[in-house]
Design a protein around this motif. Structure first.
Motif, PDB file in Angstrom:
ATOM      1  N   THR A 333      11.977   3.086   3.200  1.00  0.00           N
ATOM      2  CA  THR A 333      12.505   3.348   1.856  1.00  0.00           C
ATOM      3  C   THR A 333      13.160   4.722   1.771  1.00  0.00           C
ATOM      4  O   THR A 333      12.863   5.613   2.558  1.00  0.00           O
ATOM      5  CB  THR A 333      11.392   3.227   0.801  1.00  0.00           C
ATOM      6  N   GLU A 334      14.047   4.878   0.789  1.00  0.00           N
ATOM      7  CA  GLU A 334      14.727   6.160   0.613  1.00  0.00           C
ATOM      8  C   GLU A 334      13.840   7.140  -0.145  1.00  0.00           C
ATOM      9  O   GLU A 334      14.108   8.330  -0.158  1.00  0.00           O
ATOM     10  CB  GLU A 334      16.066   5.954  -0.117  1.00  0.00           C
ATOM     11  N   ASP A 335      12.798   6.616  -0.790  1.00  0.00           N
ATOM     12  CA  ASP A 335      11.953   7.453  -1.637  1.00  0.00           C
ATOM     13  C   ASP A 335      10.633   7.674  -0.916  1.00  0.00           C
ATOM     14  O   ASP A 335       9.644   7.022  -1.196  1.00  0.00           O
ATOM     15  CB  ASP A 335      11.746   6.736  -2.976  1.00  0.00           C
ATOM     16  N   ARG A 336      10.620   8.599   0.029  1.00  0.00           N
ATOM     17  CA  ARG A 336       9.438   8.678   0.891  1.00  0.00           C
ATOM     18  C   ARG A 336       8.214   9.167   0.150  1.00  0.00           C
ATOM     19  O   ARG A 336       7.098   8.846   0.522  1.00  0.00           O
ATOM     20  CB  ARG A 336       9.710   9.534   2.129  1.00  0.00           C
ATOM     21  N   GLY A 340       7.082   5.617  -0.099  1.00  0.00           N
ATOM     22  CA  GLY A 340       6.849   5.528   1.334  1.00  0.00           C
ATOM     23  C   GLY A 340       5.449   5.913   1.774  1.00  0.00           C
ATOM     24  O   GLY A 340       4.813   5.187   2.513  1.00  0.00           O
ATOM     25  N   LEU A 341       4.983   7.057   1.306  1.00  0.00           N
ATOM     26  CA  LEU A 341       3.717   7.581   1.811  1.00  0.00           C
ATOM     27  C   LEU A 341       2.705   7.746   0.688  1.00  0.00           C
ATOM     28  O   LEU A 341       3.066   8.081  -0.441  1.00  0.00           O
ATOM     29  CB  LEU A 341       3.941   8.944   2.473  1.00  0.00           C
ATOM     30  N   LEU A 394       2.714  17.941   4.553  1.00  0.00           N
ATOM     31  CA  LEU A 394       3.723  17.997   5.605  1.00  0.00           C
ATOM     32  C   LEU A 394       5.071  18.410   5.028  1.00  0.00           C
ATOM     33  O   LEU A 394       5.355  18.193   3.861  1.00  0.00           O
ATOM     34  CB  LEU A 394       3.878  16.628   6.263  1.00  0.00           C
ATOM     35  N   SER A 395       5.927  18.961   5.888  1.00  0.00           N
ATOM     36  CA  SER A 395       7.291  19.266   5.459  1.00  0.00           C
ATOM     37  C   SER A 395       8.088  17.961   5.392  1.00  0.00           C
ATOM     38  O   SER A 395       7.668  16.941   5.927  1.00  0.00           O
ATOM     39  CB  SER A 395       7.936  20.221   6.444  1.00  0.00           C
ATOM     40  N   GLY A 396       9.243  18.032   4.718  1.00  0.00           N
ATOM     41  CA  GLY A 396      10.042  16.822   4.511  1.00  0.00           C
ATOM     42  C   GLY A 396      10.376  16.087   5.800  1.00  0.00           C
ATOM     43  O   GLY A 396      10.256  14.864   5.881  1.00  0.00           O
ATOM     44  N   GLY A 397      10.776  16.840   6.821  1.00  0.00           N
ATOM     45  CA  GLY A 397      11.155  16.213   8.081  1.00  0.00           C
ATOM     46  C   GLY A 397       9.983  15.508   8.736  1.00  0.00           C
ATOM     47  O   GLY A 397      10.118  14.391   9.247  1.00  0.00           O
ATOM     48  N   ASN A 398       8.830  16.143   8.698  1.00  0.00           N
ATOM     49  CA  ASN A 398       7.646  15.526   9.299  1.00  0.00           C
ATOM     50  C   ASN A 398       7.174  14.333   8.496  1.00  0.00           C
ATOM     51  O   ASN A 398       6.676  13.359   9.047  1.00  0.00           O
ATOM     52  CB  ASN A 398       6.527  16.555   9.440  1.00  0.00           C
ATOM     53  N   GLN A 399       7.342  14.410   7.168  1.00  0.00           N
ATOM     54  CA  GLN A 399       7.013  13.241   6.344  1.00  0.00           C
ATOM     55  C   GLN A 399       7.893  12.072   6.742  1.00  0.00           C
ATOM     56  O   GLN A 399       7.425  10.938   6.845  1.00  0.00           O
ATOM     57  CB  GLN A 399       7.224  13.566   4.863  1.00  0.00           C
ATOM     58  N   GLN A 400       9.165  12.358   6.966  1.00  0.00           N
ATOM     59  CA  GLN A 400      10.074  11.281   7.332  1.00  0.00           C
ATOM     60  C   GLN A 400       9.681  10.674   8.671  1.00  0.00           C
ATOM     61  O   GLN A 400       9.733   9.460   8.847  1.00  0.00           O
ATOM     62  CB  GLN A 400      11.510  11.819   7.369  1.00  0.00           C
ATOM     63  N   LYS A 401       9.263  11.517   9.607  1.00  0.00           N
ATOM     64  CA  LYS A 401       8.829  10.995  10.902  1.00  0.00           C
ATOM     65  C   LYS A 401       7.550  10.179  10.761  1.00  0.00           C
ATOM     66  O   LYS A 401       7.368   9.170  11.429  1.00  0.00           O
ATOM     67  CB  LYS A 401       8.600  12.142  11.882  1.00  0.00           C
ATOM     68  N   LEU A 402       6.667  10.649   9.882  1.00  0.00           N
ATOM     69  CA  LEU A 402       5.420   9.920   9.641  1.00  0.00           C
ATOM     70  C   LEU A 402       5.737   8.547   9.061  1.00  0.00           C
ATOM     71  O   LEU A 402       5.158   7.530   9.456  1.00  0.00           O
ATOM     72  CB  LEU A 402       4.532  10.715   8.670  1.00  0.00           C
ATOM     73  N   LEU A 403       6.695   8.526   8.126  1.00  0.00           N
ATOM     74  CA  LEU A 403       7.091   7.260   7.512  1.00  0.00           C
ATOM     75  C   LEU A 403       7.721   6.345   8.555  1.00  0.00           C
ATOM     76  O   LEU A 403       7.475   5.139   8.579  1.00  0.00           O
ATOM     77  CB  LEU A 403       8.076   7.536   6.368  1.00  0.00           C
ATOM     78  N   LEU A 404       8.513   6.928   9.423  1.00  0.00           N
ATOM     79  CA  LEU A 404       9.135   6.156  10.498  1.00  0.00           C
ATOM     80  C   LEU A 404       8.045   5.550  11.383  1.00  0.00           C
ATOM     81  O   LEU A 404       8.112   4.381  11.762  1.00  0.00           O
ATOM     82  CB  LEU A 404      10.047   7.089  11.303  1.00  0.00           C
ATOM     83  N   ALA A 405       7.041   6.359  11.701  1.00  0.00           N
ATOM     84  CA  ALA A 405       5.938   5.874  12.528  1.00  0.00           C
ATOM     85  C   ALA A 405       5.233   4.715  11.849  1.00  0.00           C
ATOM     86  O   ALA A 405       4.885   3.719  12.480  1.00  0.00           O
ATOM     87  CB  ALA A 405       4.948   7.006  12.796  1.00  0.00           C
ATOM     88  N   LYS A 406       5.052   4.829  10.533  1.00  0.00           N
ATOM     89  CA  LYS A 406       4.380   3.774   9.785  1.00  0.00           C
ATOM     90  C   LYS A 406       5.187   2.484   9.837  1.00  0.00           C
ATOM     91  O   LYS A 406       4.659   1.417  10.112  1.00  0.00           O
ATOM     92  CB  LYS A 406       4.207   4.237   8.331  1.00  0.00           C
ATOM     93  N   VAL A 407       6.478   2.609   9.582  1.00  0.00           N
ATOM     94  CA  VAL A 407       7.339   1.443   9.519  1.00  0.00           C
ATOM     95  C   VAL A 407       7.456   0.776  10.891  1.00  0.00           C
ATOM     96  O   VAL A 407       7.475  -0.440  11.014  1.00  0.00           O
ATOM     97  CB  VAL A 407       8.719   1.867   8.987  1.00  0.00           C
ATOM     98  N   ILE A 417      17.048   0.920   7.320  1.00  0.00           N
ATOM     99  CA  ILE A 417      16.768   2.328   7.071  1.00  0.00           C
ATOM    100  C   ILE A 417      17.608   2.792   5.893  1.00  0.00           C
ATOM    101  O   ILE A 417      18.831   2.666   5.908  1.00  0.00           O
ATOM    102  CB  ILE A 417      17.094   3.166   8.322  1.00  0.00           C
ATOM    103  N   ASN A 418      16.928   3.315   4.875  1.00  0.00           N
ATOM    104  CA  ASN A 418      17.615   3.719   3.650  1.00  0.00           C
ATOM    105  C   ASN A 418      17.620   5.240   3.554  1.00  0.00           C
ATOM    106  O   ASN A 418      16.558   5.853   3.465  1.00  0.00           O
ATOM    107  CB  ASN A 418      16.878   3.095   2.453  1.00  0.00           C
ATOM    108  N   GLU A 419      18.777   5.843   3.571  1.00  0.00           N
ATOM    109  CA  GLU A 419      18.932   7.297   3.461  1.00  0.00           C
ATOM    110  C   GLU A 419      17.938   8.037   4.361  1.00  0.00           C
ATOM    111  O   GLU A 419      17.087   8.776   3.874  1.00  0.00           O
ATOM    112  CB  GLU A 419      18.726   7.755   2.003  1.00  0.00           C
ATOM    113  N   PRO A 420      18.052   7.864   5.669  1.00  0.00           N
ATOM    114  CA  PRO A 420      17.009   8.420   6.543  1.00  0.00           C
ATOM    115  C   PRO A 420      17.015   9.938   6.622  1.00  0.00           C
ATOM    116  O   PRO A 420      16.030  10.540   7.032  1.00  0.00           O
ATOM    117  CB  PRO A 420      17.345   7.823   7.908  1.00  0.00           C
ATOM    118  N   THR A 421      18.101  10.583   6.249  1.00  0.00           N
ATOM    119  CA  THR A 421      18.171  12.026   6.485  1.00  0.00           C
ATOM    120  C   THR A 421      18.296  12.832   5.208  1.00  0.00           C
ATOM    121  O   THR A 421      18.695  13.982   5.234  1.00  0.00           O
ATOM    122  CB  THR A 421      19.364  12.360   7.403  1.00  0.00           C
ATOM    123  N   ARG A 422      17.941  12.223   4.072  1.00  0.00           N
ATOM    124  CA  ARG A 422      18.026  12.965   2.819  1.00  0.00           C
ATOM    125  C   ARG A 422      17.025  14.117   2.821  1.00  0.00           C
ATOM    126  O   ARG A 422      15.837  13.932   3.024  1.00  0.00           O
ATOM    127  CB  ARG A 422      17.741  12.039   1.640  1.00  0.00           C
TER     128      ARG A 422
END
Lengths: 503, 345
Positions: A333-336, A340-341, A394-407, A417-422
Motif C-alpha cells: 500500500t501507499e499508506d504505510r 501498511g504497518l 523506525l525511520s521512513g525508509g526502514n518502515q518501507q523495507k519492513l512493509l516490503l518484507a511483510k508483503v 507496488i503503490n508509491e514505493p518511494t514516497r
C-alpha cells in the motif's frame, strides 16, 4: 543571521542522533536540508521549532539565545513548522484549522467573518479552490497540505520550516508552492526546506546543508554543487546507476493477470489492462486519477460494480485480500503508516502478520517466527541503528523495507507496488529499484503505481496512464517519456476522456 | 533473489544490534498489577491476620471467579478495539432462561444429571448466540460497539424481568441439590469455580498470545485498516471476540446459578463495569491493541479483595467499597500511562 543552531547534540536514551550540528539561516533565503532517512533532519528541525530540546548546544534567533519550551513559544517568535505528517483537526473546517489556537475575537465571541476573509485570502494566494468552510476530513491529502501551508503563512512568519511539503502534492500544486516560496523569500522570510527530491532542491534552494548519520557533512551555496555530488554526500558512497536495466521480456511471455472492464463507482470508469510474466507495468497519472481505486478493486479491497479479473487466463473472484493472497498476488500500500504497518506492534509481528498461518501448527511457533524475521532483516537490509521495538520508531525508509518484507512473506508471483518511494531517501530508493529488477528477473510480474515520472520511465516496460477515472492509454517503448505521459495524464491525448467530460 | 538488498549495505553501521531498552518503566507495565495485588494483600494481612486464612482466601477467589471469567472474555473484545456493555444483563438473561428450562425439564427427565446438562448446554448456546448478535450488528451494521451493546443490555435486562414477571425465578429444589456442587464443591481443596476460572485463564492466555486469532485481535485493535490490508477477515475476527465473550458469560452464569438458585432483574447488575475495570487494571488498553490475560485475572481478584479487606476492618465503612475500587482503578491506569509516556521517544 536570522536563526542559528550551534553545536546541537541530541540523544534519545543512549542513542545519540545529532552530533555537534551547526546550521545558519539567513533572512530571504531558501535553505535545503538534505539527508537520508534517519540522518537526523527531522530531529534537528524539531529542535529549531521548539518541539524538542537539544541535549547540548544552543539555538540563536537574531543572535539571542532562545530556550523554547514548546512549539507555541517558537511560533510566537515567528518560527513556524509545517509537518511531514499533517497535524490538522479533521472534524474542523479549513478556516477553523487555520486559526486554531489563535482565534480572532470580537469581545468574548469568535470573529468568524474576519477569520473567513483572511483564510480565503491565504488560500487564494496558494491558488487552491479549497472552501474555507469545508471540513478538513472531506479534503484530499494535497488540499489538506495546502491548508497546512495557509495556516503557516497567515501567521507573522519569519522562519518557515517545511518538512517534505511536496510528498503528497501534484506537479501543478508543486509549481504553485514554489511560486509562493519565491514570494515569501522576497518578503524576507527564511525558509528551511527538507526534501528527498534533489531535482526540486536544485530548482529552489539558495544554500544547502547535508546531514549523514547525525553529522554535518556539507554546507554551502547551492551554486556549484551538482545533484550527483549531493546524492553522494547524503549516502556516503557512489550511486552508479539509479535504475537497473529492464528485464528482457520474452515475446511469448504469458499474461499472468488481466482486468477487464473494471468499474468502481465514483472512481474508475471501464478500465482494462494486462500484465505479462516478468513485466513491470507502470501506472501513471495525477493523484486522484483512480489508479489506486482500480488496483484495489482488482484485489477485492474495494467494491466494483462491474468487471472481471483473470489470473493466468482463468477468471477468479477476489472478494478480499485473502483471496488475492491465495492467488499469490501481493500488494504494497501507499499508506504505510495508515494501512501498511501496525505502528505500536513489534517488528517481528509486523513482518509475519500477512502470512501468520505459515508459522502456526496450530499454535504460533515463536522460534520460527523469529527466524523468518531475522531472514527478513538480512534480505531487506533493515537497519536497526536504534533499539527500535515498535514499527513507529523506525525511520521512513526502514518502515518501507519492513512493509516490503511483510508483503513478500507470501512469496508472490505478482507484486503490486503503490508509491514505493514516497518520502524515502536516495539510498533506499536505489535498493527498492534493484529489488523490483530482481523480482522480474526471477519471473515475477510487477505493477508499479507512481507519481514520480522518473520511476515510471526508468523501470516500466509499459506505462498505463489514467485521467479522471479513465485509462487513457498504455504507452510502450519510445512513447514512454515525460511529455507523452503528461499528455495522457491530463486527458489531452487518449481515449474515452472526451465523452466522459462532455457526455 | 535474496541478495540484492543485502549487497547494497556498504555503510551498514552497527546494524542489527537488538539491544533491549531496559528500565524501570517497562517492568512497571508488566508487573504493575502483580505488585499492586501483593501490596493490597500485605495490607489485608496487616489489617486482619484472618485475611490469610484458607477459608477467607478460598471464599475470595471463588467470588472473583464470576467477574474474572467474564473479564477474560472482555479482554479479547477490548483488545480487538470493541466493548461489550451487555454482559451483566446477558448473564441475568441466561440465568433466567436456564432456570426456566431446567424447571420445565424436571417433569420429563426428572431432577437428574440430564436436566442439569441440558441446562448447561442451553446456557452455552445462548451465550454464543448473544455474542454473535452483538458482533454481527457491530460489524455488519457498522455501529459503534458502545451503542449496540448498550441496546442489547437494555433488551436482555428487560427480558429477564419480563420472564420473572418482575419477581424472582427460583430453581427447582431437587435440581438445586444435584447442581449445588458446581459452586460449593471442591477438587484438591480448591473450589470448582476457581478451577473453571483458572482453566479459562490458561486457555485465554494461549488463545491471545499463541494463536492467529489472538495476534489478529491485537492488529485489529491497533488499526483496522492495517488489519484489512494484511488479509485479515476483520469482521469475522471481531464477531468471534463477541462470541467468545458470550461463552465466557455463559460459563460464569453456569457456576453462578447454583450459588443462589435464583435469577431476577437485579442479577448481574453492574457486572459489565466490574469486568471492564478488571481488564483495565490488568493493563489492557481501553482503546484496543494491547491486552493481557494475567493482568485481567489479577484485576478481577483485586476488585474482590478490596471488598474482602473492607469486610475485615472497621476502619473504613463497607459502604465505601465503591470509593476504594474507583480510586484503585484510576491510580492503576495513571501508573500505566505514566510508564507509557516514559517509554515513548
Amino acid at each position: 543571521m536570522l536563526l542559528s543552531a550551534r553545536q546541537i547534540c541530541r540523544s534519545f536514551g543512549e542513542n545519540q542522533v545529532l552530533f555537534d550540528v551547526d546550521l545558519d539561516l539567513q533572512a530571504g533565503e531558501v535553505h535545503a536540508l538534505l539527508g537520508e532517512n534517519g540522518a537526523g533532519k527531522s530531529t534537528l528541525v524539531k529542535i529549531l521549532a521548539g518541539y524538542l530540546r537539544p541535549t547540548s548546544g544552543e539555538v540563536l534567533l537574531n543572535g539571542k539565545q532562545q530556550h523554547y519550551r514548546s512549539s507555541g513559544e517558537a511560533e510566537a517568535d515567528g518560527v513556524v513548522m509545517i509537518h511531514q505528517e499533517l497535524a490538522l483537526a479533521e472534524q474542523l473546517s479549513a478556516e477553523e484549522n487555520i486559526f486554531l489556537g489563535r482565534e480572532l475575537r470580537r469581545g468574548p465571541f469568535l470573529d468568524r467573518c474576519a477569520m473567513r476573509e483572511q483564510s480565503r485570502a491565504a488560500l487564494a494566494e496558494l491558488e487552491t479552490h479549497v472552501d474555507p468552510r469545508a471540513r478538513v476530513k472531506d479534503l484530499s491529502t494535497s488540499d489538506q497540505q495546502m491548508v497546512e501551508i495557509a495556516k503557516a503563512i497567515t501567521r507573522d512568519v519569519r522562519v518557515l520550516i517545511m518538512d517534505e511539503p511536496t510528498a503528497t502534492l501534484t506537479e501543478n500544486e508543486v509549481k504553485v508552492l514554489f511560486e509562493l516560496i519565491a514570494r515569501l523569500r522576497q518578503r524576507g522570510v527564511a525558509i528551511l526546506y527538507i526534501s528527498h527530491k534533489l531535482r526540486e532542491i536544485e530548482q529552489i534552494a539558495d544554500r544547502v546543508t547535508v546531514l549523514r548519520d547525525g553529522h554535518l557533512v556539507d554546507s554551502g551555496p547551492m551554486a556549484g554543487r551538482s545533484k550527483e555530488e549531493l546524492a553522494r554526500l547524503m549516502v556516503g558512497r557512489e550511486i552508479d546507476e539509479m535504475y537497473p536495466p529492464r528485464t528482457h521480456l520474452a515475446a511469448d511471455a504469458p499474461v499472468v493477470l488481466e482486468a477487464r472492464d473494471m468499474v468502481v463507482p465514483g472512481a474508475v470508469k471501464q478500465a482494462s489492462f494486462t500484465l505479462r510474466r516478468g513485466e513491470v507495468l507502470g501506472f501513471g497519472g495525477i493523484v486522484g486519477a483512480g489508479r489506486t481505486a482500480l488496483i484495489e478493486a482488482v484485489l477485492g479491497l474495494r467494491g466494483k460494480s462491474a468487471g472481471q479479473v483473470l489470473r493466468n487466463g482463468q477468471p477468479v473472484l477476489l472478494k478480499n485480500l485473502r483471496d488475492a493472497v491465495h492467488q499469490r498476488i501481493a500488494y504494497l500500500t501507499e499508506d504505510r503508516k495508515g494501512k501498511g504497518l501496525v505502528l505500536n506492534m513489534d517488528l517481528r509481528s509486523n513482518v509475519t502478520l500477512l502470512n501468520l498461518r505459515a508459522h502456526c501448527h496450530p499454535l504460533i511457533d515463536r522460534r520460527r517466527e523469529e527466524q523468518a524475521y531475522q531472514q527478513a532483516i538480512q534480505r531487506f537490509d533493515i537497519r536497526l541503528r536504534t533499539a527500535a521495538r515498535t514499527a513507529a520508531e523506525l525511520s521512513g525508509g526502514n518502515q518501507q523495507k519492513l512493509l516490503l518484507a511483510k508483503v513478500m512473506s507470501i512469496d508472490p508471483e505478482v507484486v503490486i507496488i503503490n508509491e514505493p518511494t514516497r518520502g524515502i531517501d536516495v539510498g533506499t530508493k536505489h535498493q527498492i529499484y534493484h529489488f523490483i529488477h530482481e523480482l522480474t528477473e526471477a519471473g515475477c510480474s510487477v505493477i508499479l503505481i507512481s507519481s514520480e515520472m522518473g520511476e515510471l520511465i526508468g523501470l516500466s516496460h509499459r506505462v498505463a496512464v489514467m485521467c479522471a477515472g479513465v485509462l487513457t492509454g498504455v504507452l510502450e517503448g519510445e512513447q514512454i517519456n515525460e511529455h507523452e505521459i503528461m499528455q495522457y495524464a491530463s486527458g489531452i491525448k487518449g481515449v474515452g476522456v472526451d465523452e466522459q467530460r462532455y457526455g | 533473489m535474496s541478495s540484492v538488498m543485502a549487497n547494497n549495505k556498504t555503510t551498514n553501521k552497527a546494524a542489527n544490534t537488538t539491544t533491549r531498552p531496559k528500565g524501570f518503566s517497562i517492568d512497571l507495565k508488566t508487573w504493575g498489577p502483580f505488585i499492586a495485588l501483593l501490596v493490597l494483600a500485605l495490607l489485608g494481612v496487616l489489617i486482619n491476620p484472618a485475611f490469610l486464612g484458607l477459608d477467607n482466601l478460598s471464599n475470595m477467589l471463588t467470588r472473583s471467579a464470576f467477574i474474572g471469567i467474564i473479564a477474560i472474555g472482555a479482554t479479547f473484545v477490548i483488545t480487538a478495539g470493541g466493548l461489550d456493555l451487555s454482559v451483566g444483563a446477558m448473564a441475568a438473561f441466561i440465568a433466567g432462561v436456564m432456570i426456566i428450562l431446567m424447571n420445565s425439564l424436571v417433569e420429563q427427565f426428572g431432577a437428574g444429571l440430564t436436566t442439569v446438562l441440558l441446562g448447561v448446554g442451553a446456557s452455552l448456546l445462548l451465550g454464543l448466540c448473544a455474542g454473535f448478535i452483538n458482533g454481527m450488528v457491530t460489524t455488519k451494521g457498522k455501529i459503534e460497539a458502545f451503542i449496540v451493546t448498550l441496546g442489547t443490555m437494555g433488551i436482555y435486562r428487560s427480558l429477564v424481568t419480563y420472564l420473572a414477571d418482575g419477581g424472582t425465578l427460583t430453581l427447582d429444589w431437587a435440581v438445586r441439590d444435584i447442581y449445588r456442587p458446581v459452586y460449593y464443591g471442591s477438587f484438591l481443596g480448591i473450589t470448582i469455580p476457581v478451577w473453571v476460572f483458572l482453566a479459562v485463564a490458561v486457555i485465554g492466555y494461549i488463545l491471545l498470545n499463541y494463536t492467529r486469532f489472538g495476534r489478529y485481535c491485537f492488529a485489529i485493535g491497533s488499526n483496522e485498516k492495517v488489519a484489512e490490508y494484511s488479509a485479515i477477515h476483520v469482521d469475522r475476527i471481531k464477531t468471534m471476540t463477541y462470541m467468545l465473550q458470550g461463552v465466557c458469560v455463559a460459563l460464569a452464569t453456569i457456576i453462578y446459578v447454583p450459588r443462589l438458585g435464583s435469577a431476577s432483574g437485579a442479577t448481574g447488575v453492574l457486572w459489565e463495569l466490574e469486568a471492564i475495570a478488571a481488564v483495565i487494571i490488568g493493563g489492557t488498553m481501553l482503546k484496543g491493541g494491547h491486552g493481557r490475560i494475567w493482568g485481567t485475572v489479577v484485576g478481577a481478584i483485586m476488585l474482590t479483595m478490596i471488598g474482602n479487606i473492607l469486610n475485615l476492618t472497621d476502619a473504613i465503612s463497607n459502604y465505601l467499597n465503591g470509593t476504594v475500587q474507583g480510586i484503585i482503578i484510576i491510580v492503576a491506569v495513571y501508573l500505566q500511562r505514566a510508564s507509557w509516556r516514559k517509554t515513548a521517544p
